[in-house]
Motif scaffolding. Structure first.
Motif, mmCIF file in Angstrom:
data_model
loop_
_atom_site.group_PDB
_atom_site.id
_atom_site.type_symbol
_atom_site.label_atom_id
_atom_site.label_comp_id
_atom_site.label_asym_id
_atom_site.label_seq_id
_atom_site.Cartn_x
_atom_site.Cartn_y
_atom_site.Cartn_z
ATOM 1 N N LEU A 1 15.896 11.404 7.893
ATOM 2 C CA LEU A 1 15.660 13.136 7.329
ATOM 3 C C LEU A 1 14.697 13.058 6.143
ATOM 4 O O LEU A 1 14.878 12.439 5.327
ATOM 5 C CB LEU A 1 16.649 13.937 6.939
ATOM 6 N N THR A 2 13.411 13.597 6.565
ATOM 7 C CA THR A 2 12.321 13.666 5.335
ATOM 8 C C THR A 2 11.791 14.918 5.260
ATOM 9 O O THR A 2 11.462 15.125 3.982
ATOM 10 C CB THR A 2 11.232 12.521 5.413
ATOM 11 N N ARG A 3 11.852 15.646 6.199
ATOM 12 C CA ARG A 3 11.023 17.080 5.884
ATOM 13 C C ARG A 3 9.647 17.099 5.747
ATOM 14 O O ARG A 3 9.151 15.758 5.131
ATOM 15 C CB ARG A 3 11.650 17.969 4.955
ATOM 16 N N GLY A 4 8.732 17.792 6.569
ATOM 17 C CA GLY A 4 7.169 17.545 6.702
ATOM 18 C C GLY A 4 6.337 17.759 5.331
ATOM 19 O O GLY A 4 5.306 17.397 5.468
ATOM 20 N N PHE A 5 7.134 18.589 4.063
ATOM 21 C CA PHE A 5 5.891 18.813 3.324
ATOM 22 C C PHE A 5 5.653 17.617 2.307
ATOM 23 O O PHE A 5 6.672 16.924 2.020
ATOM 24 C CB PHE A 5 6.574 19.956 2.412
ATOM 25 N N ASP A 6 4.614 17.408 1.756
ATOM 26 C CA ASP A 6 4.309 16.270 0.850
ATOM 27 C C ASP A 6 4.604 16.327 -0.401
ATOM 28 O O ASP A 6 4.834 15.616 -1.032
ATOM 29 C CB ASP A 6 2.515 16.094 0.884
ATOM 30 N N TYR A 7 5.067 17.674 -0.800
ATOM 31 C CA TYR A 7 5.452 18.075 -2.163
ATOM 32 C C TYR A 7 6.863 17.542 -2.448
ATOM 33 O O TYR A 7 7.422 17.626 -3.531
ATOM 34 C CB TYR A 7 5.208 19.366 -2.574
ATOM 35 N N TYR A 8 7.772 17.353 -1.396
ATOM 36 C CA TYR A 8 9.073 16.887 -1.737
ATOM 37 C C TYR A 8 9.213 15.475 -2.293
ATOM 38 O O TYR A 8 8.521 14.604 -1.881
ATOM 39 C CB TYR A 8 10.025 16.930 -0.541
ATOM 40 N N THR A 9 10.211 15.493 -3.422
ATOM 41 C CA THR A 9 10.086 14.387 -4.249
ATOM 42 C C THR A 9 11.344 13.579 -4.216
ATOM 43 O O THR A 9 11.658 12.574 -4.311
ATOM 44 C CB THR A 9 9.589 14.532 -5.654
ATOM 45 N N GLY A 10 12.475 14.531 -4.061
ATOM 46 C CA GLY A 10 13.766 14.038 -4.033
ATOM 47 C C GLY A 10 14.575 14.174 -2.903
ATOM 48 O O GLY A 10 14.453 13.994 -1.742
ATOM 49 N N THR A 11 15.939 14.988 -3.417
ATOM 50 C CA THR A 11 16.769 15.248 -2.038
ATOM 51 C C THR A 11 15.949 16.129 -1.217
ATOM 52 O O THR A 11 15.179 17.171 -1.581
ATOM 53 C CB THR A 11 17.813 16.255 -2.907
ATOM 54 N N VAL A 12 16.469 15.964 0.144
ATOM 55 C CA VAL A 12 15.942 16.705 1.347
ATOM 56 C C VAL A 12 17.229 17.179 2.144
ATOM 57 O O VAL A 12 17.964 16.370 2.318
ATOM 58 C CB VAL A 12 14.881 16.330 2.021
ATOM 59 N N PHE A 13 17.047 18.417 2.749
ATOM 60 C CA PHE A 13 18.272 18.774 3.575
ATOM 61 C C PHE A 13 17.869 19.732 4.669
ATOM 62 O O PHE A 13 17.023 20.381 4.493
ATOM 63 C CB PHE A 13 19.542 19.349 2.921
#
Ligand code: HAM
Length: 431
Positions: free
Chosen positions: A268-280
């Motif tokens: 799981l990574t999620r599409g946005f470039d701004y995520y830096t850490g935890t994604v859910f």
């Protein structure tokens, strides 16, 4: 005349957006009320902004897919490039940066904005949707993760979902970064690997493997796949990495707090470039509707695009379309009655001034009342109740007015209650 000649204008709405007839608006209000009440019960305060933003806000700050394919934009009369907001997070980061000196951390804010994306309309995806955004700023500790995922879980429960009706998948980009480092995937390639992982669920195993090999070569691709295969065993293998410890702690504490349907999802990574850490991301477990319901993540570098200060941030966006589909699939939508509590039908020849006085007194007492002024026969007035969804009806004639004694009838159970205006008011008030 607006029409062209005799040709009538279509009653259809613009492609991919919805008209909210009262019964739809009532469902929307029900959904928003639950979102609002849970958000406020956790101490989040409401904010809002305009749907219009400069287009530049999204370039490089949102997802590539949104900016290149889905944004609604136009040039205004002053030659400025303007966008209809496709998401709330860049607006929110801008607003937080604008007041960062005055706001005591943790900052807990929520909003339910309407957002616009030029998507191919399909189940769960429209061109305008509303999205509950809940975000917390100023906390880099993993307790922020625990709070945000718990709130998401809490909202699902308040909608009546059982733990087994949905699953929360969690991962962390900095943890993935450490795994990438371990197998020598260099920094320049990581963004592309993230994007590929984000699409994994929509691809066949073969084409995913093939694309991965094209990106990072066969040896590293095999190594990465092997690592991801270990699931939570990866935390032990990456024992010396801080990000592994952090993600593991987050998962363990959430499970201790009762979030039983949480699973580690290494792709799981999620599409946005701004995520830096935890994604859910939260998924429906029903086979008929096995879709993603909503998701979010940590974005510690976005606010610093607007200010010199570094401000850790974490939040999620929950869309009304997917939530409504979920509630329908799981039969969790309650029957919603009209906000009008009482409908007054009028007998022939009655003094309307007197009827209005009665209605006025009821309204003063806090009861929502509509009076039938159609001039139709009493039987037709009563028949119209079949389609109004109003809980109570009362017929007023000379007799009722003279004796100050009224009868109200429950339109579903047909139970009746009679009494003076005060009695009727307090009865209706207390149900
Ligand atoms: P997102 O995954 O693009 O994240 O959207 C979040 C949710 O909004 C989706 O899971 C879905 O429920 C709903 N949604 C998105 N696009 C559509 C659409 N075209 N039609 C119907 N529903 C849709 C974000 O937007 C992030 N800004 C969320 C966030 C807030 N991350 C941190 N804070």
């Amino acid at each position: 005349m607006f029409g062209i000649g005799d040709k009538k204008i279509s009653t259809e709405s613009y492609k991919g957006v919805r008209d909210f007839y009262p019964e739809d608006q009532a469902i929307q209000n029900y959904i928003f009320n639950i979102m609002r009440s849970v958000a406020e019960s956790w101490g989040y305060v409401e904010y809002n902004a305009s749907v219009l933003e400069p287009l530049s806000l999204y370039k490089s700050k949102s997802s590539e897919e949104i900016v290149s394919e889905q944004i609604y934009s136009f040039t205004d009369r002053g030659d400025r490039e303007v966008a209809l907001r496709p998401e709330m997070t860049p607006t929110l980061a801008r607003m937080i940066a604008g007041r960062i000196q005055e706001l005591p951390a943790p900052i807990r804010w929520y909003s339910i904005p309407n957002l616009f994306r030029y998507e191919k309309p399909q189940r769960g995806r429209l061109r305008e949707h509303w999205q509950l955004n809940m975000d917390i700023f100023g906390v880099s500790d993993f307790l922020a993760e625990v709070e945000i995922v718990s709130v998401a879980f809490n909202i699902m429960k308040k909608f009546g979902a059982k733990d087994q009706d949905f699953q929360i998948k969690i991962n962390s980009r900095d943890f993935l970064d450490d795994v990438f480092k371990k197998i020598n995937i260099d920094e320049g390639q990581r963004q592309f690997v993230y994007r590929l992982l984000d699409k994994k669920e929509k691809m066949s195993d073969d084409s995913f493997r093939h694309s991965l090999i094209t990106l990072i070569g066969e040896k590293r691709a095999e190594e990465l796949l092997e690592n991801l295969y270990f699931g939570e065993g990866l935390f032990t293998m990456m024992n010396e990495s801080l990000s592994a410890k952090r993600l593991n702690h987050t998962i363990q504490m959430l499970r201790k707090n009762g979030v039983s349907n949480l699973v580690f999802a290494p792709t799981l990574t999620r599409g946005f470039d701004y995520y830096t850490g935890t994604v859910f991301e939260v998924f429906d477990t029903n086979k008929e509707n096995p879709r993603s319901l909503f998701g979010g993540g940590r974005y510690d570098n976005l606010v610093s695009a607007f200010t010199n200060q570094s401000v850790p941030a974490l939040g999620f966006g929950m869309g009304d379309v997917t939530v409504r589909d979920f509630l329908e699939t799981h039969k969790l939508l309650p029957k919603i009655n009209s906000t009008t509590k009482l409908y007054i039908c009028v007998a022939p020849e009655v003094n309307m001034e007197e009827v209005y006085k009665v209605a006025g007194t009821l309204r003063e007492g806090g009861i929502n009342v509509a009076v039938d002024i159609s001039g139709k026969k009493l039987s037709d007035q009563l028949k119209s109740l079949d389609k109004r969804n109003i809980s109570y009806v009362s017929t007023i004639g000379e007799e009722e007015l003279k004796n100050n004694k009224f009868t109200i009838r429950n339109t579903e159970t047909r139970e009746e209650k009679s009494g003076g205006i005060e009695e009727i008011t307090s009865f209706l008030k207390n149900i």
